[in-house]
Design an enzyme around this catalytic site. Sequence first.
Site, PDB file in Angstrom:
ATOM      1  N   ASP A   1       3.142  -4.484   8.153  1.00  0.00           N
ATOM      2  CA  ASP A   1       1.887  -3.743   8.060  1.00  0.00           C
ATOM      3  C   ASP A   1       0.750  -4.760   8.213  1.00  0.00           C
ATOM      4  O   ASP A   1       0.492  -5.557   7.315  1.00  0.00           O
ATOM      5  CB  ASP A   1       1.856  -3.030   6.702  1.00  0.00           C
ATOM      6  CG  ASP A   1       0.499  -2.430   6.377  1.00  0.00           C
ATOM      7  OD1 ASP A   1      -0.463  -2.657   7.130  1.00  0.00           O
ATOM      8  OD2 ASP A   1       0.411  -1.734   5.349  1.00  0.00           O
TER       9      ASP A   1
ATOM     10  N   GLN B   1      -4.349  -5.440   6.982  1.00  0.00           N
ATOM     11  CA  GLN B   1      -5.296  -6.370   6.366  1.00  0.00           C
ATOM     12  C   GLN B   1      -5.239  -7.777   6.975  1.00  0.00           C
ATOM     13  O   GLN B   1      -6.019  -8.636   6.574  1.00  0.00           O
ATOM     14  CB  GLN B   1      -5.046  -6.461   4.855  1.00  0.00           C
ATOM     15  CG  GLN B   1      -5.262  -5.166   4.095  1.00  0.00           C
ATOM     16  CD  GLN B   1      -6.725  -4.719   4.061  1.00  0.00           C
ATOM     17  OE1 GLN B   1      -7.640  -5.447   4.425  1.00  0.00           O
ATOM     18  NE2 GLN B   1      -6.932  -3.484   3.620  1.00  0.00           N
TER      19      GLN B   1
ATOM     20  N   CYS C   1      -4.813   2.221  -3.708  1.00  0.00           N
ATOM     21  CA  CYS C   1      -3.602   2.809  -3.095  1.00  0.00           C
ATOM     22  C   CYS C   1      -2.416   1.869  -3.233  1.00  0.00           C
ATOM     23  O   CYS C   1      -1.597   1.746  -2.303  1.00  0.00           O
ATOM     24  CB  CYS C   1      -3.822   3.159  -1.626  1.00  0.00           C
ATOM     25  SG  CYS C   1      -5.152   4.314  -1.333  1.00  0.00           S
TER      26      CYS C   1
ATOM     27  N   HIS D   1       0.878  -1.178   0.000  1.00  0.00           N
ATOM     28  CA  HIS D   1       0.000   0.000   0.000  1.00  0.00           C
ATOM     29  C   HIS D   1       0.916   1.229   0.000  1.00  0.00           C
ATOM     30  O   HIS D   1       2.026   1.180   0.547  1.00  0.00           O
ATOM     31  CB  HIS D   1      -0.828  -0.058   1.289  1.00  0.00           C
ATOM     32  CG  HIS D   1      -1.896   0.973   1.402  1.00  0.00           C
ATOM     33  ND1 HIS D   1      -1.641   2.265   1.778  1.00  0.00           N
ATOM     34  CD2 HIS D   1      -3.236   0.892   1.201  1.00  0.00           C
ATOM     35  CE1 HIS D   1      -2.786   2.937   1.816  1.00  0.00           C
ATOM     36  NE2 HIS D   1      -3.767   2.122   1.469  1.00  0.00           N
TER      37      HIS D   1
ATOM     38  N   LYS E   1     -10.548  -1.324  10.492  1.00  0.00           N
ATOM     39  CA  LYS E   1     -10.612  -2.553   9.685  1.00  0.00           C
ATOM     40  C   LYS E   1     -10.946  -3.772  10.551  1.00  0.00           C
ATOM     41  O   LYS E   1     -11.134  -4.870  10.044  1.00  0.00           O
ATOM     42  CB  LYS E   1      -9.296  -2.767   8.947  1.00  0.00           C
ATOM     43  CG  LYS E   1      -8.970  -1.606   7.988  1.00  0.00           C
ATOM     44  CD  LYS E   1      -8.045  -2.016   6.909  1.00  0.00           C
ATOM     45  CE  LYS E   1      -7.354  -0.847   6.237  1.00  0.00           C
ATOM     46  NZ  LYS E   1      -8.189  -0.209   5.217  1.00  0.00           N
TER      47      LYS E   1
HETATM   48  N1  C6P Z   1      -6.327   0.243   2.844  1.00  0.00           N
HETATM   49  C1  C6P Z   1      -8.090  -0.186   1.243  1.00  0.00           C
HETATM   50  O1  C6P Z   1      -9.154   0.078   0.697  1.00  0.00           O
HETATM   51  P1  C6P Z   1      -5.126   3.625   7.123  1.00  0.00           P
HETATM   52  O2  C6P Z   1      -5.762   4.412   6.005  1.00  0.00           O
HETATM   53  O3  C6P Z   1      -3.983   4.347   7.751  1.00  0.00           O
HETATM   54  O4  C6P Z   1      -6.116   3.108   8.119  1.00  0.00           O
HETATM   55  O5  C6P Z   1      -4.534   2.294   6.451  1.00  0.00           O
HETATM   56  C2  C6P Z   1      -3.659   2.379   5.376  1.00  0.00           C
HETATM   57  C3  C6P Z   1      -3.353   1.031   4.860  1.00  0.00           C
HETATM   58  C4  C6P Z   1      -2.085   0.512   5.015  1.00  0.00           C
HETATM   59  N2  C6P Z   1      -1.773  -0.727   4.623  1.00  0.00           N
HETATM   60  C5  C6P Z   1      -2.667  -1.536   4.046  1.00  0.00           C
HETATM   61  C6  C6P Z   1      -2.272  -2.920   3.658  1.00  0.00           C
HETATM   62  C7  C6P Z   1      -3.976  -1.079   3.839  1.00  0.00           C
HETATM   63  O6  C6P Z   1      -4.863  -1.877   3.268  1.00  0.00           O
HETATM   64  C8  C6P Z   1      -4.323   0.246   4.229  1.00  0.00           C
HETATM   65  C9  C6P Z   1      -5.698   0.794   3.952  1.00  0.00           C
HETATM   66  C10 C6P Z   1      -7.680   0.599   2.467  1.00  0.00           C
HETATM   67  O7  C6P Z   1      -7.345  -1.081   0.834  1.00  0.00           O
HETATM   68  C11 C6P Z   1      -7.905   2.076   2.297  1.00  0.00           C
HETATM   69  S1  C6P Z   1      -6.805   2.793   1.136  1.00  0.00           S
END
Ligand code: C6P
Length: 410
Positions: A204, A207, A368, A127, A230
């Site tokens: 990270d 997910q 993203c 991401h 999430k």
């Molecule tokens: N992915 C998706 O639709 P935040 O926005 O900080 O809570 O998480 C960012 C982020 C970082 N790493 C991974 C693997 C992610 O999936 C995400 C967030 C969402 O896939 C929103 S872009």
Amino acid sequence: MAEAKSGLDITTIREDFPILKREIHGRPLVYLDNAATSQTPQQVIDVIVDYYSRYNANIHRGVHTLSQEATVAYENARQTLQRHFNARKAYEIIFTSGTTHSINLVANGFTGFLKKGDELLVSAMEHHSNIVPWQMLCEKTGATLKVIPMNTRGELVMETFHDLLNENTRLVFCNHVSNALGTINPIEEIIEAAHAAGAAVLIDGAQSAPHMKVDLQALDVDFYTVSAHKVCGPTGIGMLYGKEEWLNRMPPYQGGGEMIAEVTFEKTTYADLPNKFEAGTPNICGGIAFGAAIDYLNEIGFEVIEAYENDLMAYATEQLLSIEGLKIYGTAENKTSVISFNVEGIHPYDIGTLLDKMGIAVRTGQHCAQPIMDYYQIPGTVRASFSFYNTKEEINVLVEGVKRAVQMLQ
Ligand code: C6P
């Protein structure tokens, strides 16, 4: 609605989520955008309402009862996270606004540790949150970012990873589960090899945390990040796990109230962990609700969740592949809860727009994760992502919806 084979009482579970009763464009909502954000059960909504109705106050500051109640609830939530993720100490859990904030905190913390010639390894399926902060760090320090490639199934090429590791590697970062492909990465192997080469590892977990139980001490990982929204919690709150040694070595990310031991105009000293990294008034209610969300998931049980979601994904994969011209991106042997796909000759955005008219929420675009789309040379995908409150009936609605969209667009 059918009782799930895996032991999950889906009818009762769905009752917990008021939003699932909504209609969109006159159709029952089919929510399949769980990787973007999960829905919130009544049990967590109740905790939020209770906080603002009964004990809303600033924490760690007041001698009055409300402040003490809020402080206890916030610190209890930290302990819930410590227990759930099996961190050694509660103060190794830093509350942040989410995964993005957590990664930026670490990237900033490493500024003073790197020099020209140092190398950082990033996986090809990250991401943007796990790419851009490190690029900014490389610009500041002169370190170099190297990429662990992936194959067409969306699996990391581990041989190349091992070849890339060397005595200059300082940090390796990788997602546990890819948000765009669903791949579960072999993080145990990555952590062990990186440590053997003397490098630290940030995983990270944005997910993975919703779908599996994670044991931080068993993984021996240096940093792990989670976003509460999430895992059935609210937005604007998340956590950074960091090993005590690293958190003590890294400088604070932000200066302000609560993160200090003593302030004079000549010199300021910093508070102990975790306050050193929690400047200012935090998202108190969010932290408490994050803990409640983790409690909610544990009451269902991650084994049950995993088995149910795997069954759901296998069914969805089989059904979607029956559509002519449909191609799935991300066919790793080890994957979970995400199906990214395109139908030949049709832009993903067009399918997503028509699905919305049928009440079906999916995400379309690059998710993203532009480097993944560039790798496959596609503008983006339609992404259906599942949670334990989804059903096979909803998958059927999705499949019929895609078929109808394709008929309309071809
Ligand atoms: N992915 C998706 O639709 P935040 O926005 O900080 O809570 O998480 C960012 C982020 C970082 N790493 C991974 C693997 C992610 O999936 C995400 C967030 C969402 O896939 C929103 S872009």
